[in-house]
Design a protein around this motif. Sequence first.
Motif, mmCIF file in Angstrom:
data_model
loop_
_atom_site.group_PDB
_atom_site.id
_atom_site.type_symbol
_atom_site.label_atom_id
_atom_site.label_comp_id
_atom_site.label_asym_id
_atom_site.label_seq_id
_atom_site.Cartn_x
_atom_site.Cartn_y
_atom_site.Cartn_z
ATOM 1 N N ALA A 21 -0.640 -4.460 -13.702
ATOM 2 C CA ALA A 21 0.122 -3.286 -13.277
ATOM 3 C C ALA A 21 -0.843 -2.324 -12.578
ATOM 4 C CB ALA A 21 0.764 -2.617 -14.481
ATOM 5 N N PRO A 22 -0.350 -1.514 -11.619
ATOM 6 C CA PRO A 22 -1.251 -0.625 -10.884
ATOM 7 C C PRO A 22 -1.993 0.351 -11.791
ATOM 8 C CG PRO A 22 0.893 -0.668 -9.856
ATOM 9 C CD PRO A 22 1.020 -1.398 -11.156
ATOM 10 N N ARG A 23 -3.006 0.977 -11.193
ATOM 11 C CA ARG A 23 -3.946 1.781 -11.970
ATOM 12 C C ARG A 23 -3.298 2.961 -12.677
ATOM 13 N NH1 ARG A 23 -9.157 1.542 -7.881
ATOM 14 N NH2 ARG A 23 -9.598 -0.615 -8.395
ATOM 15 N N ASP A 24 -2.471 3.716 -11.952
ATOM 16 C CA ASP A 24 -1.886 4.910 -12.568
ATOM 17 C C ASP A 24 -0.995 4.518 -13.744
ATOM 18 O OD1 ASP A 24 -0.198 3.698 -10.733
ATOM 19 O OD2 ASP A 24 0.810 5.551 -10.155
ATOM 20 N N TYR A 66 -11.497 7.857 -8.394
ATOM 21 C CA TYR A 66 -11.311 7.915 -6.938
ATOM 22 C C TYR A 66 -10.409 9.097 -6.651
ATOM 23 C CZ TYR A 66 -10.309 6.334 -2.186
ATOM 24 O OH TYR A 66 -10.217 6.254 -0.818
ATOM 25 N N THR A 67 -10.563 9.661 -5.451
ATOM 26 C CA THR A 67 -9.695 10.769 -5.084
ATOM 27 C C THR A 67 -8.954 10.424 -3.805
ATOM 28 O OG1 THR A 67 -11.608 11.822 -4.036
ATOM 29 C CG2 THR A 67 -11.065 12.516 -6.264
ATOM 30 N N MET A 68 -7.625 10.399 -3.907
ATOM 31 C CA MET A 68 -6.810 10.096 -2.728
ATOM 32 C C MET A 68 -6.759 11.307 -1.804
ATOM 33 S SD MET A 68 -5.888 8.153 -5.363
ATOM 34 C CE MET A 68 -4.753 9.137 -6.356
ATOM 35 N N GLY A 69 -6.779 12.503 -2.389
ATOM 36 C CA GLY A 69 -6.768 13.708 -1.574
ATOM 37 C C GLY A 69 -8.075 13.847 -0.816
ATOM 38 N N GLY A 121 -1.883 7.725 -0.195
ATOM 39 C CA GLY A 121 -0.794 8.488 -0.794
ATOM 40 C C GLY A 121 -1.202 9.080 -2.120
ATOM 41 N N ALA A 122 -0.376 8.849 -3.143
ATOM 42 C CA ALA A 122 -0.625 9.460 -4.444
ATOM 43 C C ALA A 122 -1.348 8.517 -5.396
ATOM 44 C CB ALA A 122 0.690 9.916 -5.056
ATOM 45 N N ASN A 123 -1.628 7.291 -4.942
ATOM 46 C CA ASN A 123 -2.316 6.326 -5.801
ATOM 47 C C ASN A 123 -2.890 5.231 -4.917
ATOM 48 O OD1 ASN A 123 -2.984 4.800 -8.241
ATOM 49 N ND2 ASN A 123 -1.358 3.412 -7.568
ATOM 50 N N ARG A 124 -4.154 4.872 -5.159
ATOM 51 C CA ARG A 124 -4.757 3.809 -4.360
ATOM 52 C C ARG A 124 -4.710 2.497 -5.123
ATOM 53 N NH1 ARG A 124 -9.469 1.384 -4.359
ATOM 54 N NH2 ARG A 124 -10.584 2.883 -5.651
ATOM 55 N N THR A 127 0.826 -1.207 0.000
ATOM 56 C CA THR A 127 0.000 0.000 0.000
ATOM 57 C C THR A 127 0.864 1.263 0.000
ATOM 58 O OG1 THR A 127 -1.663 -1.254 1.206
ATOM 59 C CG2 THR A 127 -1.962 1.127 1.131
ATOM 60 N N VAL A 128 1.950 1.243 0.777
ATOM 61 C CA VAL A 128 2.856 2.402 0.791
ATOM 62 C C VAL A 128 3.536 2.555 -0.569
ATOM 63 C CG1 VAL A 128 4.972 3.352 1.783
ATOM 64 C CG2 VAL A 128 3.227 2.379 3.278
#
Lengths: 258, 640
Positions: free
Chosen positions: B330-333, B404-407, B434-437, B102-103
């Motif tokens: 691979a992750p979403r971003d 989704y919004t991490m902020g 953080g900057a990506n979930r 997650t980190v």
Amino acid sequence: MSQHLKNITLKIWRQVGPSDRGRFESYLVPEISDEASFLEMLDLLNEQLISEGKEAVVFDHDCREGICGTCSLMIDGQAHGPQKGTATCQLHMRKFESNDTIVIEPWRASAFPIIKDLMVDRAPLDRIVEAGGFITAETGGAPDANLIPIPKPVADASMDAAECIGCGACVAACPNGAANLFTGAKMAHLNLLPQGQAERFQRAEAMVETMDEHFGSCTNHGECEAACPKSISIDVIALLNADYLKAKFKNRKNLSRI
Amino acid sequence: MSINLDSKVPAGPMADKWDNFKEQEKLVNPANKRKFKIIVVGTGLAGASAAATLAELGYRVDAFTFHDSPRRAHSIAAQGGINAAKNYKGDGDSVHRLFYDTVKGGDFRSREANVHRLAQVSVNIIDQMVAQGVPFAREYGGQLDNRSFGGAQVSRTFYARGQTGQQLLIGAYQQLARQIGLGNVNLYNRMEMVDVVNIDGRCAGIVVRDLLTGEISSHSAHAVVLATGGYGNAFFLSTNAMNCNVTAAWRAHRKGAAFANPCFTQIHPTCIPQADDFQSKLTLMSESLRNDGRVWVPKSADETRAAADIPEDERDYYLERIYPSFGNLAPRDVSSRAAKRAVDAGQGVGPLKNGVYLDFADAIARLGKNTVKERYGNLFDMYERITGENPYETPMRIYPASHYTMGGLWVDYELMTTVPGLYCAGEANFSDHGANRLGASALMQGLADGYFVLPYTISNFLAEWLNKPIPDTSHAAFKQAEADATDRFKRFLSIGGTRSPDYFHRELGKIIWDYCGMDRTKEGLEKALSELPALYQEFQTDLRVTGDGESTNQTLEKAGRVEDFFELGMQMCLDALTREESCGGHFRAEHQTEEGEALRDDENFAHVAAWEWTGDPMKPNRHQEELEYEVIKFQTRSYK
């Protein structure tokens, strides 16, 4: 590639408030893409009405993915419209043709008073869940999730019932305005599972009797199953009836101990 | 109110922090809990679980939702699953592994201690939800089944067909319904929070608008919890429900709650591409599909054949090619940007050439149509209803969309905002991703906050207020907030311009998507920051809201939400402009590696940017919470 439908006439129920008599008003949609969803067509109509200085048509909607259960339109006399197993928000204009006249009404049931235009009050469905549509498992102290094996067919059958989105189409489609499919689905979801056994009969009695306070009685028309956007089977009503009957016997003894 | 960004992370080794907190926090004894009233705004996963649990503990709870029923909240639309470090598969999972993933997935912009706690309580969530009767998918032996999700090399995702969010929300809703039936929770439905009221330096309550009558009223409490979801609808087109908005969080921000990392937004790689200009929203196709679907585009930009007619050697399975160890997972971003590069290069597919293929032909050949149907049947059906194409026969077309919004509102370790007594839970806060979930972590976080964090941390605050009176709603501050809210809605009705709220929302969304979407540049952001105030000015003078303020008026509701999106949108762009690095979902084109991957600047930007409202949406004050990594060392995030 997308096609365009032309000259769609909408006859929409307008009602300014709960005490108003209400009436149909006709609107012309000159052109609409068949890629548009039914609710996007209503969005466009509302944009048009606002640009003419008129009040937009009020209708409940939210996720537009067929899962939140907020949308609730009677389209040409069918709850959620002509496509089987599909909520209004997932209905697309490719199911219609040019020059069609489409009649749009709110859910009609005495338990669902009209708030405004196409929006109704479905709170009695929540009352049924509050009466017993839960498993008492307060937060903290739950045993390991794999402690009780649940056979796959049982978990699947429970899930079939748990898919109910609580939209109320079953009530709107029923000639008696009964909520047995909704209540049966909630009851089957919980009563089929091992975790649901402790409160099974208490749940059955409380939910059915709360349902009866608000809704009409089931006479096995089966319209509810046909209208259900999740195609929930009326088998859940059989389960409801069986559990309610058993509950009336069992609870005479068991509930007197609570 | 001054901004204090003390994270209040407890002392001790990472694995002991949460236990240390629980051992040392102040408690409220059971008989005294009923002396406290807590307001919970929002009834999604975080709100419903918090309201139900707080009521079970004995607090008096008032729950507010703008829906007709708590069960409608947008948590319900989550499809794929929920992560938990159960290690039921024996494939090497652990609390530490979930914490680490997650980190790393968040590109080293989350607060370590919060994430570790999230990983710890993840196991309790599954136990709790099963006890409540959530019908998770099972193996034939009756044990729980798992699947894998992006950014992980283990199978730790629990699921209920493609409707995991629905089943979890119904679980939490049922628990809340029980408390409503018992009289421990007062539910206020079809009520929208329009302001927060602070008195003597702490949150005293909220002001709400009844969506059926337009009546404005106040509610006071000892503590207020906002669990009001994310702000992805700032982009207009997103996978969020139509009514999702930032209003509750933004109104709290205007009353002193710092807003953290607004530019950290997630663009989900697998959504159905836009079909037309009038489209109202985009529909997500669950990330779980990438377990069996293969993503590809034609190698040639001039390709005109149908997918099935394109031979294997003329296809580019670009995720498998570029990221061999994670491949289609691979992750979403990372996946989103790869799709954008393919479409920008002209290799897009579909009538508008605005998508990439997600192909199940291999999976169907390997597993049989029935197995594929069992795993993804409802998603395939949904795809067919929307596009009119059958994904068993032709590959799905997908493209990234705001999801989704991490902020969100800045919170400390106890989930309290910078306003004492005002808490924020679930997607509405900024804390864990953080900057990506990572996929299947939103459900986990919402339920962790509501079930296993807030019920502990809130007593630490309340204990001090035992037997001390709280201000009544007749207090002048409440009356002033009510008058302000009344004036605000009257103002919308009286502008009498020519354009609807939806028109402005669409235009606003276009600017934010073009300049603050998947690919951001200094030049673009500056352009957005010159266009947004101009459009906002037009909104204030040319808005037209028909109907009245005394009965249901969805146009009027929308006007308030769009105004808040304007102010937020400016802050998103300012945040993206000042964060001179790329990390996770925030991709600044100026800061990339030679291979086009995000290039972080840990020297200067390993911090949370928390913005303070000053009265001018273009001039908020920027504060920083430095992020210190005790356990996990900075590394370049690689999924190759």
